[in-house]
Design an enzyme around this catalytic site. Structure first.
Site, mmCIF file in Angstrom:
data_model
loop_
_atom_site.group_PDB
_atom_site.id
_atom_site.type_symbol
_atom_site.label_atom_id
_atom_site.label_comp_id
_atom_site.label_asym_id
_atom_site.label_seq_id
_atom_site.Cartn_x
_atom_site.Cartn_y
_atom_site.Cartn_z
ATOM 1 N N THR A 13 0.813 -1.215 0.000
ATOM 2 C CA THR A 13 0.000 0.000 0.000
ATOM 3 C C THR A 13 0.846 1.266 0.000
ATOM 4 O O THR A 13 0.381 2.322 0.378
ATOM 5 C CB THR A 13 -0.921 0.016 1.244
ATOM 6 O OG1 THR A 13 -0.084 -0.155 2.402
ATOM 7 C CG2 THR A 13 -1.931 -1.099 1.203
ATOM 8 N N SER A 249 2.473 6.517 11.703
ATOM 9 C CA SER A 249 1.770 5.698 10.722
ATOM 10 C C SER A 249 2.038 6.180 9.328
ATOM 11 O O SER A 249 2.261 7.366 9.100
ATOM 12 C CB SER A 249 0.277 5.715 10.982
ATOM 13 O OG SER A 249 -0.279 6.896 10.450
ATOM 14 N N LYS A 250 1.992 5.242 8.403
ATOM 15 C CA LYS A 250 2.289 5.651 7.042
ATOM 16 C C LYS A 250 1.172 6.517 6.482
ATOM 17 O O LYS A 250 1.382 7.296 5.585
ATOM 18 C CB LYS A 250 2.590 4.452 6.149
ATOM 19 C CG LYS A 250 1.505 3.444 5.986
ATOM 20 C CD LYS A 250 1.987 2.369 5.015
ATOM 21 C CE LYS A 250 1.199 1.085 5.194
ATOM 22 N NZ LYS A 250 1.690 0.014 4.338
ATOM 23 N N ARG A 251 -0.005 6.377 7.064
ATOM 24 C CA ARG A 251 -1.099 7.219 6.555
ATOM 25 C C ARG A 251 -0.856 8.688 6.858
ATOM 26 O O ARG A 251 -1.310 9.567 6.155
ATOM 27 C CB ARG A 251 -2.436 6.764 7.130
ATOM 28 C CG ARG A 251 -2.890 5.530 6.405
ATOM 29 C CD ARG A 251 -4.203 5.004 6.890
ATOM 30 N NE ARG A 251 -4.188 3.557 6.658
ATOM 31 C CZ ARG A 251 -5.134 2.730 6.977
ATOM 32 N NH1 ARG A 251 -6.207 3.179 7.549
ATOM 33 N NH2 ARG A 251 -5.034 1.454 6.731
ATOM 34 N N GLY A 253 1.944 9.928 6.651
ATOM 35 C CA GLY A 253 3.146 10.300 5.900
ATOM 36 C C GLY A 253 4.413 10.248 6.739
ATOM 37 O O GLY A 253 5.386 10.927 6.428
#
Ligand code: GLU
Length: 479
Positions: A13, A249-251, A253
């Protein structure tokens, strides 16, 4: 004892973020310390979240960080395919089996009906409506081409209990678990189903993954039990936080391995630091390369409390790795970053690198440490005034011409001959050597602090540029 087999099962993702890489690293370390196998499995059944190119990022990051797998899509192995979208038939077969075993059932409810089951907050609990369909009804509907999903048949009462190696005994009441979808209407499995089938068929002995799966594990255990399969050992990992309130979190960034490499961190230090996010080594030693991590890692050292990602600490570790590097290795790794300095191409590159080496923690700091060489220009005369160094403008006026003539007649132009000549000069003039060196430094850099002492800088600048700058400064103090 069974051979230890662990896996990393990322969903493609986007970037491989720090949390994901930590999961991979722990799985890798645990398998390697036990002489076991580490498997990479790509969990790409959620097509809506699929990001092009991210599988390649996973391969590249794992190779680059040396968290290398023994089996995986691009290296093969006896338990493939290792990409979930290529295992559709396997899931279909096992889903049917689970239906026969009573652990799952076909559900033909329309989206409209599902909509009516939602409460005011939009939460839905499926009401087992289709559980009562007869075998004939089901066959008829399938033959008619009616769309369906397969749902897990979770008991309406009772408790699912298991022992997690980090979090201890975990119990969840079945009444709090809904009959989630195992096979979607497009025939693809959900994570909730695929992880069980794959972990079993791939012989995974220890499931190491993020804490977000801690409370859904009882529903996976229901499936292991229904099939009569041995449950794996579970190790859920504490969350990684950006600060006390926010998850990394990667969400949001937050940085990935790749970002930190681009920022100039020593690769080993990133892996080393990631290992410490949730795991505490026994002794006081925190700097460990991958081999040392394999030797020292232990599941008992994994804590329950959230780990805070502290970039300053990672930077410190990176600096420690740089200190230990040979000049040759430093040059090879730092070269791309040296190119970003204004000083690049103007001076001897080995000298530039040695000026920077002991002074940077990450390669990208090189430019800011050595750019001063190319920033000489108008500066404040006041810089010569320094009580601590016993220096003054008056003294500079007096010494600079003498420094100039000493250096003009110097034969060997290098750091130590420059240093010796200037120390000798200060002795013969009966001035403090620190005052003379201070004046020299200001005169050739225009800055009160720089990497490297006056003579190291003069060595790099070369005779011509050094004398030019001294002339400029003689003019300046006499204006
Ligand atoms: N595909 C899942 C994820 O990326 C993996 C979870 C697991 O390791 O079981 O979160």
């Amino acid at each position: 004892m069974k051979k230890v087999r662990t896996r990393f099962a990322p969903s493609p993702t986007g970037y491989l973020h720090i949390g994901g890489l930590r999961t991979a690293l722990y799985g890798f370390l645990y398998s390697k310390m036990n002489g076991g196998d580490f498997i990479l499995r790509i969990e790409d059944t959620d097509t809506a979240r699929y990001v092009d190119g991210s599988v390649q990022i996973i391969y590249d990051t794992m190779r680059d960080s040396k968290i290398m797998y023994d089996e995986g899509p691009d290296v093969g192995g006896d338990f493939g395919p290792y990409v979930q979208s290529e295992r559709k038939n396997i899931y279909t077969e096992y889903a049917k089996k689970l239906v026969e075993l009573g652990g799952a059932y076909y559900c033909f409810c329309s989206p409209e009906r599902i909509e009516t089951l939602k409460d005011d907050a939009g939460n839905m609990r499926y009401d087992k409506h289709c559980l009562s369909l007869s075998k004939e009804e089901i066959e008829q509907k399938i033959a008619n081409g009616e769309p369906y999903v397969i749902r897990q048949n979770v008991p309406e009462s009772g408790t699912g209990t298991y022992y997690d190696l980090v979090y201890g005994e975990i119990s969840v009441d079945y009444k709090d678990i809904e009959d989630g979808i195992l096979i979607k209407s497009d025939g693809m499995p959900t994570y909730n189903f695929a992880n069980v089938i794959d972990d079993h068929l791939m012989g995974i002995t220890h499931v190491i993954r993020g804490i977000e799966y801690l409370s859904s594990t009882p529903k996976y255990n229901l499936m292991y039990d229904a099939y009569g399969w041995e449950r794996p050992v579970y190790i859920h990992l504490p969350p990684i936080m950006k600060d006390a309130q926010h998850k990394l979190s990667k969400r949001n960034g937050d940085a990935s391995y790749e970002d930190f490499v681009k920022k100039g961190y020593v690769k080993e230090s990133i892996v080393n630091y990631i290992a410490l996010l949730g795991w505490s080594p026994k002794g006081n030693v925190e700097k460990m390369n991958l081999d040392e991590l394999i030797q020292n890692f232990s599941l008992e050292g994994i804590g329950k409390s959230p780990a805070i990602f502290d970039e300053t600490k990672m930077k410190w570790l990176s600096g420690e790795y740089i200190k230990e590097m040979s000049d040759v290795e430093f040059k090879e790794k730092a070269y791309e970053f040296l190119k970003q300095s204004k000083a690049y191409g103007k001076y001897d590159e080995d000298k530039l690198l040695s000026l920077a080496k002991g002074r940077v923690s990450i390669y990208s700091e090189i430019a800011e440490k050595i750019d001063f060489l190319e920033e000489f220009g108008d500066y404040e005369l006041e810089l010569f005034e320094n009580q601590k160094q016993k220096s003054s403008i008056e003294l500079a006026k007096d010494l600079l011409p003498k420094i100039k003539s000493t250096l003009e007649s110097l034969q060997d132009w290098n750091n130590s001959s420059l240093f010796n000549a200037l120390v000798e000069l200060s002795a013969s003039l009966e001035v403090k050597k620190q005052a003379l060196l201070w004046i020299m430094r200001i005169a050739i850099t225009g800055k009160q602090s720089t990497a490297g002492g006056a003579t190291e800088v003069a060595d790099i600048l070369g005779k011509e540029a050094t004398l030019e700058r001294i002339d400029y400064s003689i003019n300046k103090v006499n204006k």
